[in-house]
Scaffold this motif. Sequence first.
Motif, PDB file in Angstrom:
ATOM      1  N   ARG A   2      40.350  39.712  47.084  1.00 32.48           N
ATOM      2  CA  ARG A   2      39.376  40.784  47.296  1.00 32.48           C
ATOM      3  C   ARG A   2      40.053  42.056  47.816  1.00 32.48           C
ATOM      4  NH1 ARG A   2      36.707  38.087  50.507  1.00 32.48           N
ATOM      5  NH2 ARG A   2      37.239  38.973  52.531  1.00 32.48           N
ATOM      6  N   GLN A  55      40.648  33.919  48.687  1.00 27.73           N
ATOM      7  CA  GLN A  55      39.602  34.872  48.329  1.00 27.73           C
ATOM      8  C   GLN A  55      39.805  36.198  49.046  1.00 27.73           C
ATOM      9  OE1 GLN A  55      35.789  33.090  49.144  1.00 27.73           O
ATOM     10  NE2 GLN A  55      35.856  31.731  47.382  1.00 27.73           N
ATOM     11  N   GLN A  78      33.282  38.953  46.716  1.00 31.55           N
ATOM     12  CA  GLN A  78      34.329  38.774  45.705  1.00 31.55           C
ATOM     13  C   GLN A  78      34.137  39.692  44.504  1.00 31.55           C
ATOM     14  OE1 GLN A  78      36.207  37.241  48.119  1.00 31.55           O
ATOM     15  NE2 GLN A  78      37.299  36.862  46.199  1.00 31.55           N
ATOM     16  N   ASP A 114      35.001  31.079  40.834  1.00 32.89           N
ATOM     17  CA  ASP A 114      36.061  31.528  41.731  1.00 32.89           C
ATOM     18  C   ASP A 114      37.424  31.030  41.257  1.00 32.89           C
ATOM     19  OD1 ASP A 114      37.265  32.594  44.133  1.00 32.89           O
ATOM     20  OD2 ASP A 114      37.325  30.546  44.891  1.00 32.89           O
ATOM     21  N   HIS A 167      45.049  35.244  39.694  1.00 32.57           N
ATOM     22  CA  HIS A 167      43.868  35.141  40.552  1.00 32.57           C
ATOM     23  C   HIS A 167      43.025  33.935  40.127  1.00 32.57           C
ATOM     24  CE1 HIS A 167      43.868  39.716  41.660  1.00 32.57           C
ATOM     25  NE2 HIS A 167      44.926  39.067  42.114  1.00 32.57           N
ATOM     26  N   LYS A 187      29.331  35.477  49.908  1.00 32.58           N
ATOM     27  CA  LYS A 187      30.677  35.257  49.366  1.00 32.58           C
ATOM     28  C   LYS A 187      30.807  35.864  47.963  1.00 32.58           C
ATOM     29  CE  LYS A 187      32.632  32.278  52.429  1.00 32.58           C
ATOM     30  NZ  LYS A 187      34.025  32.247  52.901  1.00 32.58           N
TER      31      LYS A 187
END
Length: 500
Positions: free
Chosen positions: A452, A448, A228, A154, A478, A224
Motif C-alpha cells: 500500500r 499489505q 489496499q 489480496d 505484489h 482493509k
Amino acid sequence: MKRLKYYIVGCVMAALIGFNSCALESEVYDSINAGIFPTTESDAKALVTANAYGIFQNNGYSGMFNVARGVLVVSDLMSDYGECTWRGWEPMLYNRWRVGNAYNDRHWDWGKFMGKITMTIHRIEEMDLDENVKNKYLAELHCARGWLAFCMYDLYGPIPIADVETLKKPLEEQILPRLTEEEMQNFIVNELKIAAPLLPYSYKKGDPNYGRFTKGLCHMVLLKFYMQTKQWTKAEEMGRELTKPEYGYELVSNYADIFTLANEKNAETIWAVNCLRGTQEHKWHPHVLPNDYPTVPAGVVKWNGYKISWDFFHTFEEGDKRLETIISAYTGTGGREHSEAIDRKNNGLLFYGAVPFKYEIDKGTTGEDSEIDYIIYRYADALTLLSEAIVRRGNTITQESVDLLNRVRTRAGLPEYEMSDFANTRDFLDKLLLERGHELYYEGCRRQDLIRDGSYVDAIQKKCATAGQTTLVNENYHRIPLPQYVIDEGKGKIVQNPGY
C-alpha cells in the motif's frame, strides 16, 4: 467458541451432503432431496456453520489461518522482517516465486470454498424459515464469501467465481475466466455490504454465539479492502465506524495480555479463531520456538521455524513493552547461551533472527497444540489504519491522526508523539508504518502495509541484500502466480498474473 467448533466438526455428515449433493433416497444417487434435508432451522445452522466457517479455521494444518501455511503467516514471511530457519522456504522469504511452486499452489485451494458458500446461499434461500433466522444465516454466508474473496484477491488478484446456475451443472465442462479488477472489487464490497446491516455489532465473551460473524468483522474487512485499493475517504469512514461505542471495542491495557488464555475474547479482538482443547487447536509454538528453549510444561514441541529478522528487530525502541513477547536471548535446556552475537558466529538457533513468541504457552499443552484463541483482527489494527487513512486522504498530519497513533504507542510504554516530531507527511507515514510493524508482527499486516505504501520492492531488496540472498521481486510480485494447472485447464480463458 466450543459450540461453533462442535458444529463444524460434529456436523460433518450434514456438511458433506451440502458439499457433494449426495442422495437421500435409495433410488436416486446424484441429487439432494430437499424435502428431507435441509428443512429445519438446525439443518440450516449445520449447513451454514460448515460452509461459511469451515475455511476460516486454524486447526492443526487445516483452514486458511493455520500456522503452517495460513494467509497471515505467509503474508508476513513474504514481508521485510519474515525469516525462517527452514531453508526450503527461501522462494517465499526472498520473493523468488516461480510458477509451479507447490507451497503457494495450495493457497489456490482456499478458493474452492466459494462454490460451497454460493450453493449454501441458494439452499438457505429456498428453505421455509423464519425471515429473521434466514436473513442472519444468509448474512453470515455473504460475509464469508466477501471475506474469502478479499483474501484471494489480496494474494492472487481477481479469480473466477461461479454463479449458482454454473454450479448446478458440475458434469459439464465450463471454463470461467477470472473476473476483471472492477468486477472483483465490486463483488467483495457488495457481499460485505449485504451482510453487515443484518449482523450484530459484536459478541461479548460468554455469549454462546461468540465466534460467529459480526458487523464489526464486515467493516474491518472493508477497511482493509479500501486501504489496499487506496480509497482513503471510504477507508476513513470504515475506521470511524469501528470506533463507535455500539461495537464495544477498546485496547487491552497490557499488550502481552492480548495473547493469553485467561484474557482471550477480550474487547480488543474483532475476530479470532476460537480454539478449545479437543476441538480446534493451533500449532504456534512448535513453529517458532528453538529446539532447546526451556518451557513449562517441558513437553512442548519445538521446531525452530519462524523468526523476526535481526535487522527489523533492531528497529524497536528501547523500553518497548512489545519486546516482552519476543525472545532475543535465552539459556537453553543444556545450559548453552543463545543471542544474536553468539548465534550469528556459530550458526546457532537464533542465527536468522529473534523468536516471535507472541502467544503465551498454554499450560495444558502436552505436545504441539494450543487452545488459546488465534487472533485475526483487532482494534489496534483498525485505529492505526484510521490514522493512516486520515493523513493519506488529506495529505496532511492532523492532531487526530497523531492521537490515534499515540493510543497504540503509549500502550507499548513509549512516549507520545507531538506534532513537531514529524517533518512532513512522509515522515509521519514512515513512523506509523513502523509502529504497525512492531504492534502487529506476525498478524498478517506487514506485506499489505508495504504494498500500500509503495515501498514493498525496496523493502524486499534491502532484506535480501542484508541476508546475502538474491530476489526476483518487482512490482508484479505484489501478487503470487496462479498454479500452472489452472492456466492449462483454462485453455486460454484464464490468464497468468503478469511477470510469471
